[in-house]
Scaffold this motif. Sequence first.
Motif, PDB file in Angstrom:
ATOM      1  N   LYS A 182      -2.529  -4.188   1.717  1.00 24.62           N
ATOM      2  CA  LYS A 182      -3.064  -3.220   0.569  1.00 24.62           C
ATOM      3  C   LYS A 182      -3.187  -1.655   1.152  1.00 24.62           C
ATOM      4  O   LYS A 182      -2.890  -0.948   0.644  1.00 24.62           O
ATOM      5  N   THR A 183      -3.644  -1.758   2.253  1.00 25.82           N
ATOM      6  CA  THR A 183      -4.126  -0.345   2.855  1.00 25.82           C
ATOM      7  C   THR A 183      -2.698   0.245   3.084  1.00 25.82           C
ATOM      8  O   THR A 183      -2.346   1.393   2.865  1.00 25.82           O
ATOM      9  N   GLY A 184      -1.973  -0.362   3.864  1.00 26.66           N
ATOM     10  CA  GLY A 184      -0.460   0.171   4.200  1.00 26.66           C
ATOM     11  C   GLY A 184       0.446   0.648   3.110  1.00 26.66           C
ATOM     12  O   GLY A 184       0.883   1.577   3.050  1.00 26.66           O
ATOM     13  N   TYR A 185       0.409  -0.346   2.102  1.00 24.46           N
ATOM     14  CA  TYR A 185       0.916  -0.017   0.896  1.00 24.46           C
ATOM     15  C   TYR A 185       0.659   1.409   0.158  1.00 24.46           C
ATOM     16  O   TYR A 185       1.192   2.160  -0.309  1.00 24.46           O
ATOM     17  N   ALA A 186      -0.808   1.455   0.337  1.00 25.06           N
ATOM     18  CA  ALA A 186      -1.607   2.525  -0.639  1.00 25.06           C
ATOM     19  C   ALA A 186      -1.221   3.686   0.273  1.00 25.06           C
ATOM     20  O   ALA A 186      -0.833   5.020  -0.071  1.00 25.06           O
ATOM     21  N   LEU A 187      -1.147   3.674   1.700  1.00 25.09           N
ATOM     22  CA  LEU A 187      -0.621   4.971   2.249  1.00 25.09           C
ATOM     23  C   LEU A 187       0.887   5.167   2.151  1.00 25.09           C
ATOM     24  O   LEU A 187       0.986   6.433   2.167  1.00 25.09           O
ATOM     25  N   ALA A 188       1.616   4.356   2.049  1.00 24.04           N
ATOM     26  CA  ALA A 188       3.082   4.544   1.673  1.00 24.04           C
ATOM     27  C   ALA A 188       3.168   5.260   0.365  1.00 24.04           C
ATOM     28  O   ALA A 188       3.772   6.176   0.240  1.00 24.04           O
ATOM     29  N   GLN A 189       2.463   4.711  -0.552  1.00 23.20           N
ATOM     30  CA  GLN A 189       2.468   5.559  -2.181  1.00 23.20           C
ATOM     31  C   GLN A 189       1.965   6.871  -1.914  1.00 23.20           C
ATOM     32  O   GLN A 189       2.432   7.810  -2.463  1.00 23.20           O
ATOM     33  N   ALA A 190       0.710   7.170  -1.479  1.00 23.93           N
ATOM     34  CA  ALA A 190       0.076   8.368  -1.189  1.00 23.93           C
ATOM     35  C   ALA A 190       0.993   9.246  -0.346  1.00 23.93           C
ATOM     36  O   ALA A 190       1.354  10.282  -0.865  1.00 23.93           O
ATOM     37  N   ALA A 191       1.759   8.784   0.742  1.00 30.03           N
ATOM     38  CA  ALA A 191       2.659   9.776   1.445  1.00 30.03           C
ATOM     39  C   ALA A 191       3.954  10.260   0.561  1.00 30.03           C
ATOM     40  O   ALA A 191       4.327  11.432   0.908  1.00 30.03           O
ATOM     41  N   TYR A 192       4.435   9.395  -0.121  1.00 28.94           N
ATOM     42  CA  TYR A 192       5.564   9.558  -1.099  1.00 28.94           C
ATOM     43  C   TYR A 192       5.106  10.527  -2.049  1.00 28.94           C
ATOM     44  O   TYR A 192       5.699  11.538  -2.499  1.00 28.94           O
ATOM     45  N   GLU A 193       3.707  10.436  -2.719  1.00 25.09           N
ATOM     46  CA  GLU A 193       3.403  11.265  -3.713  1.00 25.09           C
ATOM     47  C   GLU A 193       2.979  12.913  -2.942  1.00 25.09           C
ATOM     48  O   GLU A 193       3.204  13.645  -3.697  1.00 25.09           O
ATOM     49  N   CYS A 196       6.884  -3.141  -3.640  1.00 25.48           N
ATOM     50  CA  CYS A 196       6.956  -2.009  -2.819  1.00 25.48           C
ATOM     51  C   CYS A 196       6.728  -1.140  -4.064  1.00 25.48           C
ATOM     52  O   CYS A 196       7.094  -0.577  -5.032  1.00 25.48           O
ATOM     53  N   PRO A 197       5.829   0.210  -3.527  1.00 28.27           N
ATOM     54  CA  PRO A 197       5.692   1.301  -4.249  1.00 28.27           C
ATOM     55  C   PRO A 197       6.846   2.029  -4.642  1.00 28.27           C
ATOM     56  O   PRO A 197       7.824   1.965  -3.749  1.00 28.27           O
ATOM     57  N   PRO A 198       7.025   2.583  -5.762  1.00 31.24           N
ATOM     58  CA  PRO A 198       8.279   3.553  -6.211  1.00 31.24           C
ATOM     59  C   PRO A 198       8.635   4.286  -5.362  1.00 31.24           C
ATOM     60  O   PRO A 198       7.539   5.292  -4.888  1.00 31.24           O
ATOM     61  N   GLY A 199       9.997   4.512  -4.976  1.00 29.23           N
ATOM     62  CA  GLY A 199      10.287   5.795  -4.198  1.00 29.23           C
ATOM     63  C   GLY A 199      10.199   5.490  -2.548  1.00 29.23           C
ATOM     64  O   GLY A 199      10.766   6.227  -1.954  1.00 29.23           O
ATOM     65  N   VAL A 200       9.531   4.247  -2.310  1.00 29.53           N
ATOM     66  CA  VAL A 200       9.435   3.883  -0.848  1.00 29.53           C
ATOM     67  C   VAL A 200      10.500   2.788  -0.500  1.00 29.53           C
ATOM     68  O   VAL A 200      10.852   1.851  -1.363  1.00 29.53           O
ATOM     69  N   GLU A 201      11.218   2.973   0.688  1.00 32.10           N
ATOM     70  CA  GLU A 201      11.963   2.208   1.251  1.00 32.10           C
ATOM     71  C   GLU A 201      11.267   0.912   1.898  1.00 32.10           C
ATOM     72  O   GLU A 201      10.695   1.204   2.884  1.00 32.10           O
ATOM     73  N   GLY A 236       5.140  13.955  -0.979  1.00 34.17           N
ATOM     74  CA  GLY A 236       6.470  14.651  -0.771  1.00 34.17           C
ATOM     75  C   GLY A 236       7.304  14.123   0.423  1.00 34.17           C
ATOM     76  O   GLY A 236       8.375  14.594   0.505  1.00 34.17           O
ATOM     77  N   ALA A 237       6.637  12.990   1.094  1.00 32.88           N
ATOM     78  CA  ALA A 237       7.514  12.536   2.276  1.00 32.88           C
ATOM     79  C   ALA A 237       8.363  11.394   1.852  1.00 32.88           C
ATOM     80  O   ALA A 237       8.649  10.933   0.846  1.00 32.88           O
ATOM     81  N   THR A 238       9.550  11.362   2.758  1.00 31.84           N
ATOM     82  CA  THR A 238      10.388  10.257   2.528  1.00 31.84           C
ATOM     83  C   THR A 238       9.578   9.252   3.439  1.00 31.84           C
ATOM     84  O   THR A 238       9.362   9.292   4.689  1.00 31.84           O
ATOM     85  N   VAL A 239       9.748   8.081   2.707  1.00 35.73           N
ATOM     86  CA  VAL A 239       8.811   6.932   3.301  1.00 35.73           C
ATOM     87  C   VAL A 239       9.407   5.584   3.486  1.00 35.73           C
ATOM     88  O   VAL A 239      10.168   5.010   2.663  1.00 35.73           O
ATOM     89  N   GLN A 240       9.457   5.055   4.913  1.00 34.65           N
ATOM     90  CA  GLN A 240      10.005   3.927   5.083  1.00 34.65           C
ATOM     91  C   GLN A 240       8.794   2.795   5.397  1.00 34.65           C
ATOM     92  O   GLN A 240       7.846   3.428   6.341  1.00 34.65           O
ATOM     93  N   LEU A 241       8.781   1.663   4.837  1.00 36.51           N
ATOM     94  CA  LEU A 241       7.581   0.894   5.135  1.00 36.51           C
ATOM     95  C   LEU A 241       8.079  -0.475   5.608  1.00 36.51           C
ATOM     96  O   LEU A 241       8.700  -1.439   4.903  1.00 36.51           O
TER      97      LEU A 241
END
Length: 218
Positions: free
Chosen positions: A35-46, A62-67, A48-53
């Motif tokens: 959960k913590t890693g997925y929340a960070l992926a979502q936050a980083a995408y929000e 998988c959070p929307p917008g995240v690969e 403006g980052a390009t996110v690979q998880l």
Amino acid sequence: FQPKPLAGSRVLITAGPTCEPIDPVRVITNRSSGKTGYALAQAAYEYGATVQLVSGPTALACPPGVERIPVQTAVQMRDAVMQRVDDADIFIAVAAVADWRVENQSSEKLKKKDGQPPALHFVQNPDILAEVAARPDAPWCVGFAAETTLDPEMAQEKRRRKGVPMLIGNLAQHVMDADHTTVELFDDEGMINLGSGEKLEIARRIVQEIAQRYVRPH
Ligand code: C5P
């Protein structure tokens, strides 16, 4: 207009547990929901980052917008990270990587023999975060420390040992599978209490702190 502090930056994150096979039906793993890693992926995408998880097995979407790059073992996680690390500006290691894997994995299901439990031999897994941080062109690295007791001196010692500018500490027994967490941030300046809250809210605070410190190369 909402400024996006990580616009244009590429963030690579590890999350979840790793699963180390004993035989085709048995594994050794860590208690991590992801959960913590997925929340960070979502936050980083929000932000403006390009996110690979790169994610070990979890029950999460998988959070929307995240690969998402799904993996099982620590060695697979390491390989997936190393393939992508040259294209990352920021690396956030959240995964609960199994410290050891079974050296004498069996290709057949181990049989129960009377009074004869199997002898498992362990070998150490690669330390993905330390390996990434030691690279000549390393991305800006963030580590996590989930401990059962969090001692600021131990946290700073771990941060220096891993060679990373930022370490986030949380208390393991409070965070496993929970939706809430309490975290502290350790960097060269000392410790900052980032407080308690929902994991997504805390992840946004962490990403904000990363964005403030990460200086994009020009
Ligand atoms: O040494 P320890 O496991 O406590 O360190 C935790 C930090 O190191 C986390 O950021 C975790 O994702 C990372 N780590 C790693 N590879 C390992 C063990 C830990 O990337 N084999």
